[in-house]
Enzyme design. Structure first.
Site, PDB file in Angstrom:
ATOM      1  N   ARG A  46     -12.111  -8.927 -10.666  1.00  0.00           N
ATOM      2  CA  ARG A  46     -11.313  -7.580 -10.291  1.00  0.00           C
ATOM      3  C   ARG A  46     -11.752  -6.234 -10.943  1.00  0.00           C
ATOM      4  NH1 ARG A  46      -7.575  -6.507 -14.174  1.00  0.00           N
ATOM      5  NH2 ARG A  46      -6.880  -8.609 -14.274  1.00  0.00           N
ATOM      6  N   TYR A  98      -0.850  11.514   7.595  1.00  0.00           N
ATOM      7  CA  TYR A  98      -0.535  10.145   7.979  1.00  0.00           C
ATOM      8  C   TYR A  98       1.052   9.651   7.331  1.00  0.00           C
ATOM      9  CZ  TYR A  98      -1.459   4.923   7.788  1.00  0.00           C
ATOM     10  OH  TYR A  98      -1.231   3.823   8.209  1.00  0.00           O
ATOM     11  N   ASP A 170      -8.323  13.605   2.489  1.00  0.00           N
ATOM     12  CA  ASP A 170      -8.453  12.265   3.341  1.00  0.00           C
ATOM     13  C   ASP A 170      -9.442  12.669   4.475  1.00  0.00           C
ATOM     14  OD1 ASP A 170      -7.915  10.443   5.163  1.00  0.00           O
ATOM     15  OD2 ASP A 170      -5.788  10.387   4.775  1.00  0.00           O
ATOM     16  N   LYS A 195     -10.657   2.350   9.197  1.00  0.00           N
ATOM     17  CA  LYS A 195     -10.904   3.128  10.553  1.00  0.00           C
ATOM     18  C   LYS A 195     -12.377   3.276  10.829  1.00  0.00           C
ATOM     19  CE  LYS A 195      -6.499   3.321   9.826  1.00  0.00           C
ATOM     20  NZ  LYS A 195      -5.967   4.501   9.374  1.00  0.00           N
TER      21      LYS A 195
HETATM   22  C1  LIG Z   1      -4.692   4.574   8.226  1.00  0.00           C
HETATM   23  C2  LIG Z   1      -4.945   5.919   7.464  1.00  0.00           C
HETATM   24  C3  LIG Z   1      -4.525   5.802   5.967  1.00  0.00           C
HETATM   25  C4  LIG Z   1      -4.088   4.589   5.248  1.00  0.00           C
HETATM   26  O1  LIG Z   1      -5.080   3.765   5.459  1.00  0.00           O
HETATM   27  P1  LIG Z   1      -4.690   2.038   5.413  1.00  0.00           P
HETATM   28  O2  LIG Z   1      -6.220   1.273   5.394  1.00  0.00           O
HETATM   29  O3  LIG Z   1      -4.184   1.712   6.607  1.00  0.00           O
HETATM   30  O4  LIG Z   1      -4.020   1.847   4.043  1.00  0.00           O
HETATM   31  C5  LIG Z   1      -4.568   7.121   5.273  1.00  0.00           C
HETATM   32  N1  LIG Z   1      -4.771   8.204   6.127  1.00  0.00           N
HETATM   33  C6  LIG Z   1      -5.213   8.100   7.242  1.00  0.00           C
HETATM   34  C7  LIG Z   1      -5.645   9.269   7.967  1.00  0.00           C
HETATM   35  C8  LIG Z   1      -5.131   7.159   7.897  1.00  0.00           C
HETATM   36  O5  LIG Z   1      -5.476   7.012   9.394  1.00  0.00           O
END
Ligand SMILES: *Cc1c(COP(=O)(O)O)cnc(C)c1O
Length: 379
Positions: A46, A98, A170, A195
């Site tokens: 961890r 998001y 983000d 992504k």
């Molecule tokens: C998908 C996404 C998230 C969250 O990520 P996960 O891997 O699904 O937890 C946060 N911000 C944006 C812009 C996203 O597209």
């Protein structure tokens, strides 16, 4: 070093035990100690894992940062950032974001006493006006999901420095290939590695990258104390994904441009949201802070009804109807009923997210085939 070279070599060191060129999947929970407290820098998985360590180094390299931390999902990475704060503190964040981030903020952290001020971050004056003595963090997404609005990262960084706040960005939609917020003065970059970093729709993972060592230590403490760490196989997959990030983003951007321009000329399309258009309100800022405009776009049909949107969403053959984005294959999504269903309808409409808005994640297929698919679906 130029970026394509960086993506191939980031975090890659031949395995010390065998010389394996790819970092092995260290599928282990613990490490044998020579004597109590005498170890090779790994005690319990961890806290440390060699596959994760290689990935965290790669994450830092590709975002031009000093430190990377990998999490079990993008929302787990966001969760760790908000856990820097205490009850009573406030966050200034964008209005369009998001859906999962919105849910985490309003339904988990608001309950624990952290305040969130949803502000138009495309307007630095509005951000200044929202700051109170309780404000600790500015949280932005740019481009936003799904309306593709653009916030000026440097302008936010100036405000954050002046007011002694943290700025977290983000950077999921742009990916490190198009935008590097730390270079523009941000304190923390967050990614849903699910992504573009992973890039193949086969893993859920998140990332944070930062420069400040004290901040890194705080976030590492949260990572190991709260335990939202990714498994070694998932780290291996994201490491592999990163190697082709440069190539993939080039294709995403080229296809994105071709499809945005084609959609804009389509007689049944009312509006296309894509920051590459000169009349997009954020175009100048996007041009300044991004290397290209990406493979994400949204559009509205002239027949502005949920039924017509549903008809198109169900009619595509190559574009798969699914949440998520950033994979090699193209996806089509209906934010109002899918990714953004957790945002109340009135709130969504107020922020310009209509019931008929369709979001596309443009993959790396041939643009002609993608256009043909949209042509037959829109009709
Ligand atoms: C998908 C996404 C998230 C969250 O990520 P996960 O891997 O699904 O937890 C946060 N911000 C944006 C812009 C996203 O597209």
């Amino acid at each position: 070093m130029k970026s394509a070279t960086k993506y191939v070599h980031a975090g890659a060191h031949p395995d010390p035990a065998t010389g394996a060129i790819m970092t092995p999947v260290y599928q282990t929970s613990t490490y044998v100690q020579e004597a109590p407290g005498v170890n090779k820098g790994f005690e319990y998985a961890r806290s440390q894992n060699p596959t994760r360590k290689a990935l965290e180094e790669a994450l830092a390299v590709i975002e031009n940062g000093r430190f990377g931390l990998a999490f079990s999902s993008g929302v787990a990475a966001t969760d760790a950032v908000i856990k820097l704060l205490n009850s009573g503190d406030e966050v200034i964040c964008g209005k369009d974001m998001y859906g999962g981030t919105y849910r985490l903020f309003t339904q988990v952290f608001a309950r624990l006493g952290i305040g969130f001020r949803f502000t138009d971050t495309t307007n630095p004056q509005a951000v200044r006006a929202a700051i109170t003595e309780k404000t600790k963090l500015i949280w932005i997404e740019t481009p936003t999901n799904p309306l593709m609005s653009i916030t000026d990262i440097s302008a936010m960084a100036d405000i954050a420095k002046e007011k002694k706040l943290w700025l977290a960005v983000d950077n999921t939609f742009a990916s490190p290939a198009l935008q590097n917020p730390l270079d523009l003065g941000a304190d923390i970059v967050m990614h849903s590695s699910t992504k573009y970093l992973g890039g193949h729709s086969d893993v859920i993972q998140g990332a944070l990258v930062m420069n400040d060592e004290a901040l890194r230590d705080k976030l590492y403490f949260i990572q190991k104390s709260c335990g939202a760490v990714p498994g070694p196989m998932d780290c291996f997959l994201v490491l592999r994904g990163i190697k082709t990030l440069g190539l993939r983003m080039k294709a995403h951007c080229e296809n994105g441009k071709a499809i945005a321009e084609w959609l804009r000329r389509h007689p049944k399309v009312a509006k296309v949201y894509w920051p590459g258009f000169e009349d997009h309100p954020g175009h100048a800022v996007a041009k300044k802070q991004m290397k290209d405009f990406g493979g994400m776009l949204s559009f509205e049909l002239k027949n502005d009804s949920v039924e017509e949107a549903r008809r198109v969403l169900c009619a595509t053959k190559l574009f798969a109807l699914a949440e998520s984005l950033g994979g090699v294959e193209s996806l089509i999504n209906h934010p109002a009923s899918m990714t953004h269903a957790s945002i109340p309808r009135e709130e969504r409409l107020k922020n310009g997210l209509s019931d008929s808005l369709i979001r596309l994640s443009i993959g790396i297929e041939d643009a002609e085939d993608l256009i043909e698919d949209l042509r037959q679906a829109i009709g």
